[in-house]
Design a protein around this motif. Structure first.
Motif, PDB file in Angstrom:
ATOM      1  N   CYS A  98       0.836  -1.211   0.000  1.00 48.26           N
ATOM      2  CA  CYS A  98       0.000   0.000   0.000  1.00 48.26           C
ATOM      3  C   CYS A  98       0.867   1.256   0.000  1.00 48.26           C
TER       4      CYS A  98
ATOM      5  N   MET B 232       1.053   4.094  -2.913  1.00 49.01           N
ATOM      6  CA  MET B 232       0.813   5.512  -2.605  1.00 49.01           C
ATOM      7  C   MET B 232       1.999   6.368  -3.046  1.00 49.01           C
TER       8      MET B 232
ATOM      9  N   GLY C 249       1.551   7.428  -6.527  1.00 52.28           N
ATOM     10  CA  GLY C 249       0.399   8.257  -6.856  1.00 52.28           C
ATOM     11  C   GLY C 249      -0.959   7.607  -6.752  1.00 52.28           C
ATOM     12  N   PHE C 250      -1.027   6.392  -6.230  1.00 50.09           N
ATOM     13  CA  PHE C 250      -2.311   5.715  -6.078  1.00 50.09           C
ATOM     14  C   PHE C 250      -2.936   6.040  -4.723  1.00 50.09           C
ATOM     15  N   ARG C 251      -4.249   6.025  -4.714  1.00 47.36           N
ATOM     16  CA  ARG C 251      -5.012   6.143  -3.470  1.00 47.36           C
ATOM     17  C   ARG C 251      -5.579   4.761  -3.183  1.00 47.36           C
ATOM     18  N   ILE C 252      -5.421   4.297  -1.962  1.00 47.25           N
ATOM     19  CA  ILE C 252      -5.928   2.979  -1.596  1.00 47.25           C
ATOM     20  C   ILE C 252      -7.428   3.105  -1.350  1.00 47.25           C
ATOM     21  N   VAL C 253      -8.201   2.367  -2.118  1.00 44.05           N
ATOM     22  CA  VAL C 253      -9.649   2.417  -2.025  1.00 44.05           C
ATOM     23  C   VAL C 253     -10.164   1.369  -1.040  1.00 44.05           C
TER      24      VAL C 253
ATOM     25  N   ALA D 157      -6.720  -0.130  -5.602  1.00 42.34           N
ATOM     26  CA  ALA D 157      -6.142   1.220  -5.600  1.00 42.34           C
ATOM     27  C   ALA D 157      -6.626   1.975  -6.835  1.00 42.34           C
ATOM     28  N   LYS D 158      -6.633   3.297  -6.712  1.00 40.39           N
ATOM     29  CA  LYS D 158      -7.133   4.137  -7.805  1.00 40.39           C
ATOM     30  C   LYS D 158      -6.172   5.286  -8.060  1.00 40.39           C
ATOM     31  N   ARG D 159      -5.985   5.579  -9.335  1.00 43.67           N
ATOM     32  CA  ARG D 159      -5.240   6.762  -9.758  1.00 43.67           C
ATOM     33  C   ARG D 159      -5.913   7.271 -11.027  1.00 43.67           C
TER      34      ARG D 159
END
Length: 113
Positions: free
Chosen positions: A15, A19, A22-26, A45-47
């Motif tokens: 995780c 991050m 640049g990813f956000r953990i959903v 994860a979302k970017r």
């Protein structure tokens, strides 16, 4: 540390790694429900317009990590991901990645399956 704790720790490391890129953990440890025959997705994860479903493996070698991912597991992961995408009405891009942790190395395989 037992294998469960090691798995949780490696997922945390993955995780942080995502991050840093640049990813956000959903979501972590997503399952569609008990007795559904679906697999647990370690990390979602979302970017931007991309959702990534991530399988995390901790093994001594990269080859051993790949050996631990069976075609049956891949089918269950795909089914769980499809359920998630339908629930969220996601219209963007999606892919499956694998993060392998061995020794002090992190190997990120994009579009793994």
């Amino acid at each position: 540390m037992d294998s469960y704790q090691t798995g949780i720790f490696c997922e945390f490391i993955a995780c942080v790694y995502l991050m840093m890129h640049g990813f956000r953990i959903v979501r972590r440890r997503y399952t569609t429900g008990r007795h559904t025959g679906r697999a647990e997705i370690d990390i979602i994860a979302k970017r931007g317009n991309l959702i990534v479903f991530v399988e995390v493996k901790k093994r001594k070698t990269t080859a051993a990590a790949w050996d631990a991912i069976t075609w049956g597991q891949v089918k269950r992961l795909r089914a769980a991901a499809e359920t998630y995408l339908l629930q969220k009405r996601w219209t963007g891009d999606a892919r499956f990645d694998v993060i392998i942790i061995h020794s002090i190395h992190i190997e990120w395989i994009k579009q793994a399956f």
